[in-house]
Design an enzyme around this catalytic site. Structure first.
Site, short mmCIF file in Angstrom:
data_model
loop_
_atom_site.label_atom_id
_atom_site.label_comp_id
_atom_site.label_asym_id
_atom_site.label_seq_id
_atom_site.Cartn_x
_atom_site.Cartn_y
_atom_site.Cartn_z
N ALA A 10 0.83 -1.21 0.00
CA ALA A 10 0.00 0.00 0.00
C ALA A 10 0.87 1.26 0.00
CB ALA A 10 -0.94 0.01 1.20
N THR A 126 17.93 -1.36 -1.31
CA THR A 126 18.23 0.01 -1.76
C THR A 126 19.71 0.23 -2.04
OG1 THR A 126 18.32 2.29 -0.92
CG2 THR A 126 18.26 0.58 0.74
N ASP A 127 20.00 1.19 -2.92
CA ASP A 127 21.41 1.53 -3.19
C ASP A 127 22.09 2.12 -1.95
OD1 ASP A 127 20.21 4.09 -3.19
OD2 ASP A 127 20.92 4.65 -5.19
N GLU A 128 21.26 2.56 -0.97
CA GLU A 128 21.87 3.18 0.23
C GLU A 128 22.70 2.19 1.04
OE1 GLU A 128 19.85 5.91 2.63
OE2 GLU A 128 18.66 6.74 1.00
N TYR A 150 18.35 4.23 8.70
CA TYR A 150 17.47 3.57 7.72
C TYR A 150 18.24 2.52 6.93
CZ TYR A 150 15.64 2.98 2.95
OH TYR A 150 15.25 2.43 1.75
N LYS A 154 18.12 -1.63 6.77
CA LYS A 154 17.85 -2.33 5.51
C LYS A 154 18.96 -3.35 5.24
CE LYS A 154 15.21 -1.75 2.52
NZ LYS A 154 13.90 -2.41 2.24
P1 NAD Z 1 6.78 3.74 1.49
O1 NAD Z 1 7.21 4.32 2.78
O2 NAD Z 1 6.02 4.56 0.52
O3 NAD Z 1 5.91 2.42 1.76
C1 NAD Z 1 6.22 1.48 2.74
C2 NAD Z 1 4.99 0.61 2.97
O4 NAD Z 1 5.32 -0.39 3.93
C3 NAD Z 1 3.78 1.38 3.51
O5 NAD Z 1 2.61 1.00 2.82
C4 NAD Z 1 3.71 0.93 4.97
O6 NAD Z 1 2.40 0.94 5.51
C5 NAD Z 1 4.26 -0.48 4.88
N1 NAD Z 1 4.82 -0.97 6.15
C6 NAD Z 1 5.70 -0.32 6.96
N2 NAD Z 1 5.99 -1.10 8.02
C7 NAD Z 1 5.30 -2.26 7.86
C8 NAD Z 1 5.22 -3.45 8.62
N3 NAD Z 1 5.90 -3.61 9.78
N4 NAD Z 1 4.44 -4.45 8.17
C9 NAD Z 1 3.74 -4.30 7.00
N5 NAD Z 1 3.78 -3.19 6.25
C10 NAD Z 1 4.56 -2.17 6.67
O7 NAD Z 1 8.12 3.17 0.84
P2 NAD Z 1 8.56 3.06 -0.69
O8 NAD Z 1 9.26 4.29 -1.07
O9 NAD Z 1 7.42 2.56 -1.49
O10 NAD Z 1 9.66 1.92 -0.56
C11 NAD Z 1 9.30 0.54 -0.71
C12 NAD Z 1 10.54 -0.32 -0.58
O11 NAD Z 1 11.49 0.06 -1.58
C13 NAD Z 1 11.25 -0.15 0.76
O12 NAD Z 1 11.70 -1.42 1.17
C14 NAD Z 1 12.43 0.77 0.46
O13 NAD Z 1 13.49 0.50 1.32
C15 NAD Z 1 12.74 0.38 -0.97
N6 NAD Z 1 13.35 1.41 -1.81
C16 NAD Z 1 12.76 2.65 -1.90
C17 NAD Z 1 13.34 3.60 -2.79
C18 NAD Z 1 12.75 4.99 -2.96
O14 NAD Z 1 13.39 5.84 -3.59
N7 NAD Z 1 11.55 5.26 -2.47
C19 NAD Z 1 14.49 3.28 -3.53
C20 NAD Z 1 15.05 2.00 -3.37
C21 NAD Z 1 14.46 1.07 -2.53
O1 DAU Z 2 18.57 5.91 -2.85
C1 DAU Z 2 17.43 5.17 -2.54
C2 DAU Z 2 16.74 5.80 -1.37
O2 DAU Z 2 16.19 7.04 -1.85
C3 DAU Z 2 15.65 4.94 -0.76
O3 DAU Z 2 16.21 3.78 -0.22
C4 DAU Z 2 14.89 5.70 0.33
O4 DAU Z 2 13.80 4.92 0.80
C5 DAU Z 2 14.36 6.99 -0.26
O5 DAU Z 2 13.73 7.76 0.74
C6 DAU Z 2 15.49 7.79 -0.91
O6 DAU Z 2 16.40 8.31 0.10
P1 DAU Z 2 17.01 9.80 -0.01
O7 DAU Z 2 17.40 10.23 1.33
O8 DAU Z 2 17.99 9.89 -1.10
O9 DAU Z 2 15.65 10.55 -0.52
P2 DAU Z 2 14.97 11.93 -0.10
O10 DAU Z 2 13.86 12.13 -1.06
O11 DAU Z 2 14.67 12.00 1.35
O12 DAU Z 2 16.11 12.99 -0.42
C7 DAU Z 2 16.71 13.09 -1.70
C8 DAU Z 2 17.82 14.11 -1.60
O13 DAU Z 2 17.23 15.41 -1.40
C9 DAU Z 2 18.74 13.89 -0.43
O14 DAU Z 2 20.07 14.26 -0.78
C10 DAU Z 2 18.23 14.86 0.64
C11 DAU Z 2 17.68 16.01 -0.17
N1 DAU Z 2 16.52 16.72 0.42
C12 DAU Z 2 15.44 15.98 0.80
C13 DAU Z 2 14.34 16.58 1.37
C14 DAU Z 2 13.16 15.75 1.81
C15 DAU Z 2 16.53 18.10 0.55
O15 DAU Z 2 17.50 18.79 0.15
N2 DAU Z 2 15.44 18.71 1.11
C16 DAU Z 2 14.35 18.00 1.54
O16 DAU Z 2 13.40 18.62 2.05
#
Ligand code: NAD
Ligand code: DAU
Length: 342
Positions: A10, A126-128, A150, A154
């Protein structure tokens, strides 16, 4: 593969995966399992809510009994785990929920999945986990060097996936995605936050000098990469999923503002994120060798994303209330005040 449990389905990327799978594979049953934390949102699943091959179950991946019941009730053969606490800034404020879900939750899913006899387990990472790279790009065998709570949590989850493959012979795959953007992304992450604030002509808090580098990937390309890894990835292997499109945050913000027709004077340099990773970069030849191709370029993806938030205010305006405003106050008030804005 027939009955697939999409945990965290979700959220932003999990819901994009569920929407794609339900329509692309009518022969599969897609069961979304999600705790519905602040980031989980059933609106993200509205486009498929009436489809016969989609179901929803609410629950925590770290709650053993519920996980066991759901695996059995739906005769699950495959788990794709998106569930996570995903926002770095929140992990700096406190990491309990991050350890609970990103490490312990992954272990419970694996352990119950193993007892249940899963055919396949895909962990979305994640790449992190590679940490901040001064130069070059990470390949799948590069060392893990996470630098914030975070990404450390992971990495803990990932290591347990590897352990269950090596020790118990589980059929696992790990994907490591780069910075993902697109529709239905919770407006705490850089692009949806800045787009929705800029629509209202609010100040945009850019951390530090804005010269941090991220590798941008459209969400539809991310989930199509996960689909390829799920179907074609070798057991025990890891696949990077990257845009291979490195951009400085400040340039990302400028591109976005130009598309919205808003001035760059909205940007305010604010005190930096603690321990801020300067640069992420990955190579994803290994996934491309399995046949994955991106459908989007930065320009087409950004254009479509800006248009989506402009046309879907119903989706984000109701999120930007209550808990969101509390978070905004804690995260940004002091930073913006330090930059002479509020
Ligand atoms: P998000 O925060 O939008 O969604 C996370 C979802 O997980 C939510 O629906 C939340 O309700 C659910 N959740 C949290 N804790 C839970 C639990 N204990 N049990 C069941 N459900 C739970 O995150 P996203 O950005 O969609 O990321 C999804 C996955 O991809 C994550 O594992 C994240 O680490 C990974 N990821 C994200 C990015 C990015 O840029 N957003 C990049 C690379 C990897
Ligand atoms: O690289 C993959 C990761 O990307 C995922 O694993 C994470 O779940 C996802 O949240 C994301 O992490 P980042 O920290 O890179 O994303 P964020 O959108 O929080 O920030 C992107 C960049 O922008 C980072 O260098 C911080 C900066 N930033 C972010 C926010 C929210 C700002 O300068 N101002 C802001 O208000």
């Amino acid at each position: 593969m027939k009955n697939i449990l999409v945990t965290g389905g979700a959220g932003f990327i999990g819901s994009a995966f569920a929407r794609m799978m339900v329509t692309r594979y009518p022969e599969y049953n897609i069961i979304v399992y999600d705790k519905l934390t602040y980031a989980g949102n059933l609106d993200n699943l509205l486009p498929i809510s009436d489809e016969p091959n989609y179901k929803f179950e609410q629950g925590d991946i770290a709650h053993r009994e519920t996980v066991r019941r759901v695996l059995s009730d739906h005769a699950i053969d495959t788990v794709v785990n998106f569930a996570a606490e995903s926002h770095v800034d929140r992990s700096i404020m406190g990491a309990d929920a991050f350890m609970h879900t990103n490490s312990i939750g992954v272990y419970i899913l694996l352990d119950e999945g193993r007892s249940h006899g899963l055919e396949r387990f895909l962990q979305v990472s994640t790449d992190e986990v590679y940490g901040s790279l001064a130069v070059g790009e990470a390949v799948e065998s590069s060392p893990l060097a996470p630098r914030n709570p975070y990404s450390a949590a992971k990495a803990g989850g990932e290591l347990m996936v590897r352990a269950y493959h090596e020790t118990h012979g589980m059929n696992t795959v790990i994907t490591r995605g780069s910075n993902t953007f697109g529709p239905y992304q919770y407006p705490e992450k850089l692009l949806p936050f800045f787009i929705t604030e800029a629509i209202e002509d609010k100040a945009l808090p850019l951390y530090g000098d804005g010269m941090q580098v991220r590798d941008w990937l459209h969400v539809e390309d991310h989930v199509s990469g996960i689909d390829v890894a799920l179907h074609k990835g070798a057991p025990g292997e890891i696949y990077n999923v990257a845009g291979e499109d490195l951009r400085h945050n400040i340039h990302v913000a400028h591109d976005m503002l130009a598309r919205l027709g808003k001035p760059t004077t909205l940007l305010k340099h604010v005190p930096d994120r603690e321990g801020h990773d300067l640069r992420y970069a990955m190579n994803c030849d290994k996934l491309r060798a399995l046949g994955w191709k991106q459908a989007h370029t930065w320009e087409t993806a950004l254009e479509a994303t800006v248009a989506w938030y402009r046309n879907n205010e119903w989706w984000w305006r109701k999120i930007k209330t209550g808990e969101y405003l509390e978070y905004y106050k804690r995260q940004y008030a002091a930073r913006l005040a330090a930059a002479g804005d509020s």
